[in-house]
Design a protein around this motif. Structure first.
Motif, PDB file in Angstrom:
ATOM      1  N   UNK A   8       0.844  -1.207   0.000  1.00 47.19           N
ATOM      2  CA  UNK A   8       0.000   0.000   0.000  1.00 47.19           C
ATOM      3  C   UNK A   8       0.873   1.249   0.000  1.00 47.19           C
ATOM      4  N   UNK A   9       1.959   1.201   0.769  1.00 48.76           N
ATOM      5  CA  UNK A   9       2.867   2.356   0.802  1.00 48.76           C
ATOM      6  C   UNK A   9       3.477   2.602  -0.576  1.00 48.76           C
ATOM      7  N   UNK A  10       3.950   1.535  -1.216  1.00 45.48           N
ATOM      8  CA  UNK A  10       4.562   1.665  -2.541  1.00 45.48           C
ATOM      9  C   UNK A  10       3.573   2.252  -3.544  1.00 45.48           C
ATOM     10  N   UNK A  11       2.341   1.743  -3.487  1.00 42.28           N
ATOM     11  CA  UNK A  11       1.314   2.227  -4.432  1.00 42.28           C
ATOM     12  C   UNK A  11       1.008   3.700  -4.170  1.00 42.28           C
ATOM     13  N   UNK A  12       0.908   4.028  -2.887  1.00 43.59           N
ATOM     14  CA  UNK A  12       0.626   5.417  -2.524  1.00 43.59           C
ATOM     15  C   UNK A  12       1.772   6.330  -2.991  1.00 43.59           C
ATOM     16  N   UNK A  13       2.985   5.810  -2.851  1.00 48.52           N
ATOM     17  CA  UNK A  13       4.175   6.564  -3.248  1.00 48.52           C
ATOM     18  C   UNK A  13       4.152   6.876  -4.756  1.00 48.52           C
ATOM     19  N   UNK A  58       6.718   3.362 -15.992  1.00 48.68           N
ATOM     20  CA  UNK A  58       6.844   2.257 -15.012  1.00 48.68           C
ATOM     21  C   UNK A  58       8.320   1.898 -14.796  1.00 48.68           C
ATOM     22  N   UNK A  59       9.127   2.090 -15.839  1.00 48.78           N
ATOM     23  CA  UNK A  59      10.574   1.865 -15.711  1.00 48.78           C
ATOM     24  C   UNK A  59      11.174   2.894 -14.742  1.00 48.78           C
ATOM     25  N   UNK A  60      10.772   4.147 -14.944  1.00 48.41           N
ATOM     26  CA  UNK A  60      11.340   5.227 -14.116  1.00 48.41           C
ATOM     27  C   UNK A  60      10.905   5.088 -12.653  1.00 48.41           C
ATOM     28  N   UNK A  61       9.613   4.812 -12.406  1.00 49.07           N
ATOM     29  CA  UNK A  61       9.188   4.707 -10.994  1.00 49.07           C
ATOM     30  C   UNK A  61       9.854   3.507 -10.314  1.00 49.07           C
ATOM     31  N   UNK A  62      10.191   2.494 -11.096  1.00 50.60           N
ATOM     32  CA  UNK A  62      10.880   1.333 -10.513  1.00 50.60           C
ATOM     33  C   UNK A  62      12.331   1.656 -10.165  1.00 50.60           C
ATOM     34  N   UNK A  63      12.853   2.702 -10.806  1.00 48.96           N
ATOM     35  CA  UNK A  63      14.237   3.096 -10.510  1.00 48.96           C
ATOM     36  C   UNK A  63      14.351   3.778  -9.149  1.00 48.96           C
ATOM     37  N   UNK A  64      13.216   4.354  -8.691  1.00 49.20           N
ATOM     38  CA  UNK A  64      13.257   5.098  -7.425  1.00 49.20           C
ATOM     39  C   UNK A  64      13.154   4.088  -6.280  1.00 49.20           C
ATOM     40  N   UNK A  65      14.274   3.772  -5.725  1.00 52.41           N
ATOM     41  CA  UNK A  65      14.345   2.651  -4.790  1.00 52.41           C
ATOM     42  C   UNK A  65      14.765   3.059  -3.383  1.00 52.41           C
ATOM     43  N   UNK A  66      15.811   3.879  -3.295  1.00 50.03           N
ATOM     44  CA  UNK A  66      16.451   4.136  -1.994  1.00 50.03           C
ATOM     45  C   UNK A  66      15.477   4.700  -0.961  1.00 50.03           C
ATOM     46  N   UNK A  67      14.645   5.653  -1.364  1.00 44.75           N
ATOM     47  CA  UNK A  67      13.717   6.287  -0.406  1.00 44.75           C
ATOM     48  C   UNK A  67      12.734   5.278   0.157  1.00 44.75           C
ATOM     49  N   UNK A  82      10.106  -6.121   1.582  1.00 44.13           N
ATOM     50  CA  UNK A  82      10.307  -4.957   0.705  1.00 44.13           C
ATOM     51  C   UNK A  82      10.326  -5.417  -0.756  1.00 44.13           C
ATOM     52  N   UNK A  83      11.040  -6.505  -1.018  1.00 45.66           N
ATOM     53  CA  UNK A  83      11.103  -7.026  -2.388  1.00 45.66           C
ATOM     54  C   UNK A  83       9.699  -7.407  -2.876  1.00 45.66           C
ATOM     55  N   UNK A  84       8.980  -8.168  -2.058  1.00 46.53           N
ATOM     56  CA  UNK A  84       7.638  -8.606  -2.478  1.00 46.53           C
ATOM     57  C   UNK A  84       6.696  -7.421  -2.667  1.00 46.53           C
ATOM     58  N   UNK A  85       6.862  -6.388  -1.831  1.00 41.54           N
ATOM     59  CA  UNK A  85       5.995  -5.205  -1.976  1.00 41.54           C
ATOM     60  C   UNK A  85       6.271  -4.512  -3.322  1.00 41.54           C
ATOM     61  N   UNK A  86       7.530  -4.545  -3.758  1.00 40.02           N
ATOM     62  CA  UNK A  86       7.877  -3.995  -5.083  1.00 40.02           C
ATOM     63  C   UNK A  86       7.227  -4.841  -6.174  1.00 40.02           C
ATOM     64  N   UNK A 152      10.585  -4.636 -13.877  1.00 42.34           N
ATOM     65  CA  UNK A 152      11.647  -5.544 -13.419  1.00 42.34           C
ATOM     66  C   UNK A 152      13.017  -5.037 -13.873  1.00 42.34           C
ATOM     67  N   UNK A 153      13.062  -4.501 -15.111  1.00 42.10           N
ATOM     68  CA  UNK A 153      14.350  -3.962 -15.604  1.00 42.10           C
ATOM     69  C   UNK A 153      14.793  -2.797 -14.702  1.00 42.10           C
ATOM     70  N   UNK A 154      13.850  -1.868 -14.458  1.00 41.26           N
ATOM     71  CA  UNK A 154      14.157  -0.704 -13.617  1.00 41.26           C
ATOM     72  C   UNK A 154      14.579  -1.126 -12.217  1.00 41.26           C
ATOM     73  N   UNK A 155      13.857  -2.073 -11.652  1.00 41.51           N
ATOM     74  CA  UNK A 155      14.135  -2.531 -10.280  1.00 41.51           C
ATOM     75  C   UNK A 155      15.497  -3.223 -10.202  1.00 41.51           C
ATOM     76  N   UNK A 156      15.805  -4.005 -11.237  1.00 44.35           N
ATOM     77  CA  UNK A 156      17.099  -4.687 -11.267  1.00 44.35           C
ATOM     78  C   UNK A 156      18.238  -3.662 -11.368  1.00 44.35           C
ATOM     79  N   UNK A 157      18.076  -2.702 -12.280  1.00 41.41           N
ATOM     80  CA  UNK A 157      19.149  -1.705 -12.481  1.00 41.41           C
ATOM     81  C   UNK A 157      19.384  -0.892 -11.199  1.00 41.41           C
ATOM     82  N   UNK A 158      18.279  -0.447 -10.586  1.00 45.40           N
ATOM     83  CA  UNK A 158      18.435   0.387  -9.380  1.00 45.40           C
ATOM     84  C   UNK A 158      19.075  -0.399  -8.236  1.00 45.40           C
ATOM     85  N   UNK A 159      18.716  -1.678  -8.124  1.00 43.61           N
ATOM     86  CA  UNK A 159      19.325  -2.508  -7.081  1.00 43.61           C
ATOM     87  C   UNK A 159      20.798  -2.752  -7.354  1.00 43.61           C
TER      88      UNK A 159
END
Lengths: 244, 286
Positions: A8-13, A58-67, A82-86, A152-159
Motif C-alpha cells: 500500500x505504501x509503494x502504491x501510494x508513493x 513504469x521503468x522510471x518509478x521502478x528506478x526510485x528505490x532508496x527512499x 520490501x522485495x515482495x511489496x515492489x 523488473x528492468x528498472x528494479x534490477x538496475x536500481x538494485x
C-alpha cells in the motif's frame, strides 16, 4: 500483514506521479482530438505509441528505490517483504495502467481514426481493427507483461547500482555503452554480421515476429525476463543495507 | 523468552572490528543506557538489532525469535536512528499516518500533543526540518509508537537545552504511562544519568560493564570541600578525577565510603560521567 501495508505504501508513493503522468497523456490526446475532429478537417497525421510512455513511466518509478527502501526499513519491513511489496505494487500498477491504456486506445480509435496504439502498430498484421475484442484482450495481457518487464528492468538496475561501489558504478556506466557501441559492432563485423543476425533472430522469436506476429510469444518472453530480472534483484536486495 | 537477547554477536567493517563476540540482554520494563565512546560499536549494535545491518556471526533474538529478516520480530521494535529514513518530501502528518498503519499501537493523540509541546508544524516536510527538529520528529514517533522495544540512538542530537529537558520529561511520562524496554544510546551521560536504570558500557566492540545504575554508582563516591581538606582526605584513596573551583575541590573516588568523614567534607553519589571516562580510559591505556 506487513506486506500488505508495504505494498500500500509503494502504491501510494507512486499514485501522485501516476496521476500527473495520465493528466499529461490525456491532455496530449485531448489536444489531438480537438485538432483533428473539431477545428479542422485537414490531416494532421496519426498519433500513436503513447503506451510506450507508460513503459517508460513504469521503468522510471521502478528506478526510485532508496527512499522506499529506507522508509520501509524504518517501519520494520524485512528485505524479503520490501522485495515482495515492489513485485506486488509493480504488478498492480501494470494491471491498472494496462486497463487504462487498452480502454484509451479503443476510445481513441472510436473518436478519431488517426490513433494507433504501440501494440497495434507492432502486431497489426494479426488484427482487423483496434476495436475487436481479440485486440482488446490480447493487448491488455501484452501490456501487463510488458509493463511488469519494464518494472523488473528498472528494479534490477536500481538494485544493481545501489549495491555497487563508486568504482564499479563508473565501470558499469562506461563499460555497458562501450560494449554496445564499440565492442559489439567490431565482434559482429569479425563474424560477418552473425552476432547481429543472432540477436535479431532471438528478438524476432522472443517477440513473436517470426511466428506470424504472435503476441503470446512476447508475453511469455516478457514474463521469463521479468522472473529472471526479479530473481537477480532479489539476490541484490537481500543483503542490501540502508545508505546514509 | 521475553526480551532482546544478543548471542555471540560480531561485526567488522574490513579491518575494523565494531563488535566482538557480544552477549547481552535487554529485557523487562526498564530504561537502559547504552554508553560508549565514539566508534565503540553502539550504533552498529542497534542497527543489527533493528535489522538494518547484518552481523558477521552470532544472533539476535526478540522474544525468542530471530530479529534478522523477521517482520514479526521487527514489529516489536522501533529504532530511532541518527539519520532520518523518512522520504524528504513527506510531511509530519503523512509520517504519522504511515506510522499508525505500520504500528497499530501508535498513539496519535500522544504524537499530536508532543507536536504541540515542541511547536513542530504538522505540514512541515522532512527536508525542511533542522537537525534539532529532525531529532524531535523522530523521538515523537519513537515515543508514540509504543512498541515493546524502543531503541533511541543519540535522541537529543542538535536539541537545545530546553528541548532536551522537555524530551527527557516526555520520555519519562510516556514510560510511566506505558512501561516498556527503552534503550538510549548517548554521549550526554550526565543528562541521562537520572533516567536510566541499567547501564551497558560498550568499548572497542566489547561489553565493559552491564549492571544497574545503582550498583555502578556504588563503586565509589564524590567528596567536596576545601582543596586542603580534600588533598588531605584522598591521600590513601583511589581517585579517578578532580574538579577545582576557586579554593574548593571535588574528588571522585573509587571504593566504599569511610565510616568517618571529616566534618568539613561533603559526600555525594559518584558522578556517572566521571566513572565512564575513567573506565574507558583505563581500558584504552591497557
Amino acid at each position: 500483514m506487513t506486506l500488505k501495508k508495504a505494498t500500500a505504501y509503494r502504491l501510494s508513493d507512486n499514485s501522485k506521479a501516476l496521476l500527473i503522468f495520465y493528466f499529461v497523456i490525456f491532455a496530449v490526446m485531448l489536444s489531438f482530438i480537438l485538432r483533428t475532429t473539431l477545428f479542422t478537417s485537414s490531416n494532421y497525421g496519426t498519433l500513436g505509441g503513447l503506451d510506450a510512455s507508460s513503459m517508460i513511466f513504469i521503468f522510471v518509478v521502478s528506478l526510485i528505490f532508496a527512499e522506499s527502501f529506507k522508509m520501509l526499513q524504518q517501519n520494520g519491513c524485512s528485505r524479503k517483504t520490501i522485495f515482495l511489496s515492489f513485485v506486488y505494487s509493480t504488478i498492480i500498477l501494470a494491471v491498472v495502467m494496462a486497463v487504462v491504456d487498452s480502454l484509451t486506445a479503443m476510445l481513441m480509435d472510436i473518436i478519431t481514426s488517426n490513433y494507433e496504439s504501440g501494440f497495434f502498430q507492432i502486431y497489426q498484421a494479426r488484427y482487423q481493427s483496434m476495436r475487436s475484442a481479440q485486440h482488446f484482450f490480447e493487448g491488455l495481457l501484452w501490456y501487463v507483461t510488458a509493463y511488469v518487464m519494464m518494472g523488473a528492468i528498472g528494479f534490477f538496475i536500481t538494485n544493481l547500482y545501489y549495491r555497487m561501489g563508486k568504482l564499479l558504478k563508473v565501470l558499469v556506466s562506461v563499460g555497458v555503452p562501450v560494449f554496445f557501441v564499440i565492442i559489439l559492432p567490431i565482434l559482429s563485423n569479425l563474424t560477418g554480421g552473425a552476432i547481429y543476425e543472432g540477436i535479431k533472430n532471438f528478438f524476432d522469436f522472443a517477440w513473436g515476429f517470426s511466428h506470424g506476429f504472435n503476441p503470446y510469444f512476447s508475453m511469455v518472453s516478457a514474463s521469463i525476463f521479468s522472473v529472471i530480472l526479479g530473481g537477480l534483484a532479489f539476490l541484490l536486495i537481500r543483503r542490501a543495507v540502508p545508505k546514509q | 523468552m521475553k526480551g532482546i537477547e544478543i548471542r555471540n554477536l560480531s561485526k567488522s567493517y574490513g579491518e575494523v572490528v565494531a563488535l566482538k563476540d557480544i552477549n547481552l540482554k535487554f529485557g523487562g520494563d526498564k530504561i537502559y543506557g547504552l554508553l560508549g565512546r565514539n566508534g565503540a560499536g553502539k550504533t552498529t549494535l542497534l542497527n543489527i538489532i533493528s535489522n538494518r545491518l547484518f552481523p558477521d556471526s552470532g544472533e539476535v533474538l526478540v522474544d525468542g525469535e530471530t530479529a534478522i529478516e523477521n517482520d514479526s520480530a521487527q514489529r516489536k521494535i522501533y529504532m530511532m536512528g541518527e539519520s532520518n529514513f523518512y522520504p524528504e518530501g513527506m510531511t509530519i502528518r503523512q509520517a504519522f499516518r504511515w506510522s499508525q498503519r505500520f504500528y497499530p499501537s501508535f498513539d496519535r493523540n500522544l504524537a499530536l500533543s508532543l507536536v504541540e509541546k515542541f511547536s513542530l508544524g504538522l505540514d512541515k516536510k522532512m527536508k525542511s526540518l533542522s537537525t534539532g527538529y529532525n531529532s524531535i520528529f523522530k523521538a515523537i514517533v519513537a515515543l508514540a509508537t509504543k512498541v515493546p522495544y524502543t531503541l533511541l540512538d543519540e535522541p537529543v542530537l542538535g536539541l537545545d537545552a530546553n528541548h532536551r529537558d522537555l524530551l527527557y520529561k516526555s520520555l519519562l511520562e510516556s514510560y510511566q504511562e506505558h512501561p516498556r524496554t527503552i534503550v538510549i544510546s548517548t554521549h550526554l551521560i550526565d543528562e541521562v544519568a537520572n533516567i536510566i536504570e541499567d547501564i551497558v558500557i560498550i568499548d572497542q566492540g566489547e561489553i565493559l560493564r552491564n549492571q544497574s545504575s545503582e550498583e555502578m554508582l556504588k563503586q565509589g563516591y564524590t567528596v567536596y570541600g576545601t582543596a586542603a581538606a580534600i588533598d588531605n582526605y584522598i591521600a590513601d584513596k583511589e581517585v579517578i578525577g578532580f574538579d577545582n573551583l576557586g579554593g574548593l575541590k571535588t574528588a571522585y573516588i573509587l571504593g566504599e565510603v569511610d565510616n568517618i568523614i571529616p566534618p568539613e567534607l561533603e559526600v555525594t553519589k559518584l558522578n556517572l560521567q566521571k566513572l565512564f571516562v575513567v573506565l574507558t580510559n583505563r581500558r584504552a591505556l591497557k
